[in-house]
Design an enzyme around this catalytic site. Structure first.
Site, PDB file in Angstrom:
ATOM      1  N   THR A  14       0.892  -1.254  -0.060  1.00 29.92           N
ATOM      2  CA  THR A  14      -0.068   0.062  -0.136  1.00 29.92           C
ATOM      3  C   THR A  14       0.923   1.225  -0.059  1.00 29.92           C
ATOM      4  O   THR A  14       0.809   2.121  -0.626  1.00 29.92           O
ATOM      5  CB  THR A  14      -0.865   0.050   1.193  1.00 29.92           C
ATOM      6  OG1 THR A  14      -1.559  -1.111   1.234  1.00 29.92           O
ATOM      7  CG2 THR A  14      -1.723   1.285   1.237  1.00 29.92           C
ATOM      8  N   VAL A  15       1.895   1.320   0.901  1.00 28.22           N
ATOM      9  CA  VAL A  15       2.627   2.682   1.289  1.00 28.22           C
ATOM     10  C   VAL A  15       3.626   2.626  -0.141  1.00 28.22           C
ATOM     11  O   VAL A  15       3.768   3.738  -0.670  1.00 28.22           O
ATOM     12  CB  VAL A  15       3.182   2.729   2.593  1.00 28.22           C
ATOM     13  CG1 VAL A  15       3.980   3.985   2.532  1.00 28.22           C
ATOM     14  CG2 VAL A  15       2.357   2.428   3.549  1.00 28.22           C
ATOM     15  N   LYS A 107       6.451   2.089  12.572  1.00 27.97           N
ATOM     16  CA  LYS A 107       6.343   2.536  13.930  1.00 27.97           C
ATOM     17  C   LYS A 107       6.770   1.260  14.807  1.00 27.97           C
ATOM     18  O   LYS A 107       7.395   1.505  15.868  1.00 27.97           O
ATOM     19  CB  LYS A 107       4.927   2.914  14.572  1.00 27.97           C
ATOM     20  CG  LYS A 107       3.768   1.820  14.075  1.00 27.97           C
ATOM     21  CD  LYS A 107       2.973   2.302  12.860  1.00 27.97           C
ATOM     22  CE  LYS A 107       2.105   1.400  12.426  1.00 27.97           C
ATOM     23  NZ  LYS A 107       1.363   1.650  11.232  1.00 27.97           N
ATOM     24  N   VAL A 134       3.298   7.916  12.502  1.00 24.48           N
ATOM     25  CA  VAL A 134       2.315   8.036  13.601  1.00 24.48           C
ATOM     26  C   VAL A 134       1.298   9.146  12.921  1.00 24.48           C
ATOM     27  O   VAL A 134       1.475  10.032  12.021  1.00 24.48           O
ATOM     28  CB  VAL A 134       3.127   9.166  14.509  1.00 24.48           C
ATOM     29  CG1 VAL A 134       2.030   9.495  15.504  1.00 24.48           C
ATOM     30  CG2 VAL A 134       4.173   8.225  15.207  1.00 24.48           C
ATOM     31  N   LYS A 207       2.871   4.187  18.475  1.00 30.00           N
ATOM     32  CA  LYS A 207       2.934   5.474  18.132  1.00 30.00           C
ATOM     33  C   LYS A 207       2.921   6.446  18.931  1.00 30.00           C
ATOM     34  O   LYS A 207       3.722   7.442  19.143  1.00 30.00           O
ATOM     35  CB  LYS A 207       1.595   5.613  17.084  1.00 30.00           C
ATOM     36  CG  LYS A 207       1.446   4.903  15.945  1.00 30.00           C
ATOM     37  CD  LYS A 207      -0.066   4.986  15.454  1.00 30.00           C
ATOM     38  CE  LYS A 207      -0.178   4.206  14.209  1.00 30.00           C
ATOM     39  NZ  LYS A 207      -1.480   3.780  13.477  1.00 30.00           N
TER      40      LYS A 207
HETATM   41  P1  NAP Z   1       1.753  -4.032   2.844  1.00 27.61           P
HETATM   42  O1  NAP Z   1       0.785  -3.492   1.864  1.00 27.61           O
HETATM   43  O2  NAP Z   1       1.927  -5.337   3.565  1.00 27.61           O
HETATM   44  O3  NAP Z   1       3.273  -3.960   1.946  1.00 27.61           O
HETATM   45  C1  NAP Z   1       4.220  -4.675   2.442  1.00 27.61           C
HETATM   46  C2  NAP Z   1       5.375  -4.607   1.345  1.00 27.61           C
HETATM   47  O4  NAP Z   1       6.791  -5.242   1.798  1.00 27.61           O
HETATM   48  C3  NAP Z   1       5.045  -5.591   0.375  1.00 27.61           C
HETATM   49  O5  NAP Z   1       5.167  -5.101  -0.985  1.00 27.61           O
HETATM   50  C4  NAP Z   1       5.984  -6.916   0.434  1.00 27.61           C
HETATM   51  O6  NAP Z   1       6.338  -7.866  -0.687  1.00 27.61           O
HETATM   52  C5  NAP Z   1       7.237  -6.408   1.106  1.00 27.61           C
HETATM   53  N1  NAP Z   1       8.008  -7.052   1.932  1.00 27.61           N
HETATM   54  C6  NAP Z   1       7.713  -7.449   3.198  1.00 27.61           C
HETATM   55  N2  NAP Z   1       8.754  -8.192   3.531  1.00 27.61           N
HETATM   56  C7  NAP Z   1       9.631  -8.117   2.508  1.00 27.61           C
HETATM   57  C8  NAP Z   1      10.911  -8.956   2.490  1.00 27.61           C
HETATM   58  N3  NAP Z   1      11.257  -9.644   3.553  1.00 27.61           N
HETATM   59  N4  NAP Z   1      11.636  -8.597   1.453  1.00 27.61           N
HETATM   60  C9  NAP Z   1      11.323  -7.376   0.539  1.00 27.61           C
HETATM   61  N5  NAP Z   1       9.944  -7.077   0.529  1.00 27.61           N
HETATM   62  C10 NAP Z   1       9.325  -7.422   1.747  1.00 27.61           C
HETATM   63  O7  NAP Z   1       2.183  -2.943   3.909  1.00 27.61           O
HETATM   64  P2  NAP Z   1       1.878  -1.531   3.876  1.00 27.61           P
HETATM   65  O8  NAP Z   1       0.455  -1.317   4.292  1.00 27.61           O
HETATM   66  O9  NAP Z   1       2.235  -0.778   2.745  1.00 27.61           O
HETATM   67  O10 NAP Z   1       2.733  -0.964   5.424  1.00 27.61           O
HETATM   68  C11 NAP Z   1       4.308  -0.602   5.062  1.00 27.61           C
HETATM   69  C12 NAP Z   1       4.733  -0.172   6.304  1.00 27.61           C
HETATM   70  O11 NAP Z   1       3.930   1.065   6.519  1.00 27.61           O
HETATM   71  C13 NAP Z   1       4.473  -1.020   7.538  1.00 27.61           C
HETATM   72  O12 NAP Z   1       5.446  -0.665   8.585  1.00 27.61           O
HETATM   73  C14 NAP Z   1       3.010  -0.187   8.228  1.00 27.61           C
HETATM   74  O13 NAP Z   1       3.055  -0.407   9.489  1.00 27.61           O
HETATM   75  C15 NAP Z   1       3.343   1.091   7.945  1.00 27.61           C
HETATM   76  N6  NAP Z   1       2.059   2.046   7.692  1.00 27.61           N
HETATM   77  C16 NAP Z   1       1.037   1.608   6.892  1.00 27.61           C
HETATM   78  C17 NAP Z   1      -0.114   2.318   6.813  1.00 27.61           C
HETATM   79  C18 NAP Z   1      -1.201   1.986   5.850  1.00 27.61           C
HETATM   80  O14 NAP Z   1      -2.153   2.670   5.674  1.00 27.61           O
HETATM   81  N7  NAP Z   1      -0.949   0.860   5.052  1.00 27.61           N
HETATM   82  C19 NAP Z   1      -0.084   3.512   7.393  1.00 27.61           C
HETATM   83  C20 NAP Z   1       0.938   4.044   8.388  1.00 27.61           C
HETATM   84  C21 NAP Z   1       1.967   2.888   8.428  1.00 27.61           C
HETATM   85  P3  NAP Z   1       5.533  -8.232  -1.408  1.00 27.61           P
HETATM   86  O15 NAP Z   1       4.547  -7.480  -2.240  1.00 27.61           O
HETATM   87  O16 NAP Z   1       6.016  -8.937  -2.584  1.00 27.61           O
HETATM   88  O17 NAP Z   1       4.724  -9.376  -0.648  1.00 27.61           O
HETATM   89  N1  HSE Z   2      -3.638  -0.300  11.579  1.00 27.98           N
HETATM   90  C1  HSE Z   2      -3.233   1.053  11.572  1.00 27.98           C
HETATM   91  C2  HSE Z   2      -4.614   1.956  11.841  1.00 27.98           C
HETATM   92  C3  HSE Z   2      -2.740   1.558  10.140  1.00 27.98           C
HETATM   93  O1  HSE Z   2      -5.684   1.364  11.799  1.00 27.98           O
HETATM   94  O2  HSE Z   2      -4.202   3.175  12.184  1.00 27.98           O
HETATM   95  C4  HSE Z   2      -2.127   2.868  10.211  1.00 27.98           C
HETATM   96  O3  HSE Z   2      -1.020   2.945  11.050  1.00 27.98           O
END
Ligand code: NAP
Ligand code: HSE
Length: 428
Positions: A14-15, A107, A134, A207
């Protein structure tokens, strides 16, 4: 300066995809604002073949995030994989050791390893930035570390987990049970891969610890958070709270007290008419209080591709402009370890329990509360269910430790048929 700032993005979920879309879609705007182009040199994810809906042609690929972090054509390593160990920790450490700036949305990583990573970044003279970690799109890290740098912060509080706020507000609006809404949110993909991170309050506590370190100049202390998730909140609690003019929120509070640093994350009753009480769905809200500025309320999307990538790119823009400030607002080794103030601050509490419907049951409960020095403000007994009587008590101000003493004694009375739920009433 026209030298491009070159990114390496580890994680294309997603990010990561959101970051790529902004770099590709806002190239001219970013170059104008930063005074130099921002480009992506290479990316990494687990699967090279997955269609991610973005153009990866022309970008380098690394199976190993560590290799990506060490590439000569990467100036800024973007860590958006997640997790506090394994690839995220290894690659972030490798990037800092290689003298690369790091921007992360993670975080969990910083709540556990923030101190050592911040020290490493400073030793290497590079930036470690984490605005997206955060409250998603809300620029709260920047507000604390820059805009409010001249304030002694007195309190930081807020709703920092959108999933929990979604569940609590949906229970209320649809009249559904916790489990029904949990299942619904899980099916919609709103919850983390391990939902306990959300509903157990862990994600929000990660956070809160980062905000506390920034606000109070303390070392990140995740183990010092008093933590309780939303799993025991029932629709009855939401209705009782509403009857009293409150709503239930998973509220994080960090404040420096005479006993030390108080950090707590737990479901609380907040006035329904307050800004926090009016927060709906997945939105986040952070309230910052400083001695000169007074109170600031920041509200916005706490998650999602656009808001989170916006925060990542805000950090990238600062690095492109040459801004390198310490991760926690002051030199990492100057952060102090504050004593933990656990359960010391006073508040009224809401207690819901079920008692055996027999003479003297209520008297026993009143007695143990009195023994623990907890005074009853209001009490109400509801319609019986079988031979069990639901009872609601609102206490006068007390400490959580006095209440815990009373709760332990209550459970030992033999008249409690459903263990009490205790929720702090926070008159924010
Ligand atoms: P996500 O959609 O699950 O994506 C994670 C990505 O990391 C995937 O592309 C995955 O590859 C890759 N990955 C995981 N392990 C790996 C490894 N060992 N080597 C290489 N690539 C690897 O996660 P996300 O929602 O984008 O979140 C990413 C970070 O941002 C997290 O720390 C999360 O807490 C933080 N965050 C997310 C949000 C949100 O709204 N989603 C908001 C704030 C913070 P594949 O695609 O090939 O599986
Ligand atoms: N799981 C978290 C939330 C994603 O619901 O706020 C963003 O950090």
């Amino acid at each position: 300066m026209n030298t491009p700032l070159r990114l390496g993005i580890a994680g294309l979920g997603t990010v990561g995809v959101g970051v790529l879309r902004i770099v590709q879609g806002q190239a001219a705007l970013l170059a104008a604002r930063c005074g130099r182009p921002i480009t992506v040199s290479a990316v990494s994810a687990r699967s090279r073949t997955k269609d991610r809906g973005v153009d990866l042609s022309g970008l380098g690929w690394e199976d190993s995030p560590v290799a990506l972090a060490q590439r000569d054509d990467v100036d800024v390593f973007i860590e958006v994989m997640g997790g506090h160990e394994g690839a995220a920790r290894d690659a972030t450490t490798a990037a800092l050791r290689a003298g690369k700036h790091v921007v992360t949305a993670n975080k969990a990583l910083l709540a556990i390893h923030g101190q050592s990573l911040a020290e490493l970044a400073e030793d290497q003279g590079v930036a470690l930035r984490y605005e997206a970690a955060v409250a998603g799109g809300i620029p709260v890290i920047k507000a604390l570390s820059e805009g409010l740098a001249a304030n002694s912060m007195t309190r930081v509080l807020g709703v920092m987990n959108g999933s929990c706020n979604y569940i609590l507000t949906r229970m209320e609006s649809a009249g559904l049970s916790y489990q029904e809404v949990f299942n619904e949110a899980n099916a919609l993909g709103y919850l983390e891969a391990d939902p306990e991170l959300d509903v157990g309050g862990i994600d929000a506590a990660h956070k809160l610890t980062l905000l506390a370190a920034l606000a109070f100049g303390t070392r990140v202390d995740f183990d010092g958070v008093e933590l309780e998730g939303i799993g025991r909140v029932k629709i009855e609690d939401i209705r009782h709270a509403a009857d009293m003019g409150y709503r239930i929120k998973l509220l994080g509070v960090a404040q420096m007290t005479e006993h030390g640093l108080e950090q707590r994350m737990a479901p609380c009753l907040v006035p329904a008419t307050s800004p926090l009480g009016q927060l709906e769905g997945g939105t986040n809200m952070v309230v910052l209080e400083g001695n000169s500025v007074g109170q600031i309320v920041l509200r916005g999307a706490g998650a999602g591709e656009g808001p989170t990538a916006s925060a990542v790119m805000g950090d990238v823009a600062d690095i492109a402009r040459g801004l390198v400030i310490p991760a926690f607002g002051q030199a990492a080794r100057s952060l102090h370890s504050a004593p933990r103030a656990i359960s010391t601050s006073q508040a009224p509490f809401y207690l819901r329990m079920a008692l055996q419907d027999k003479p003297g049951a209520l008297a026993k409960i009143a007695h143990v509360l009195g023994e623990a020095g907890v005074s009853i403000h209001r009490m109400r007994q509801y319609d019986h269910i079988d031979d069990s009587a639901p009872v609601l008590i609102v206490t006068h101000k007390t400490t959580r430790s006095a209440l815990d003493q009373a709760l332990a004694a209550m459970n030992a009375t033999g008249v409690v048929t459903e263990s009490p739920v205790a929720l702090r009433i926070e008159n924010v």
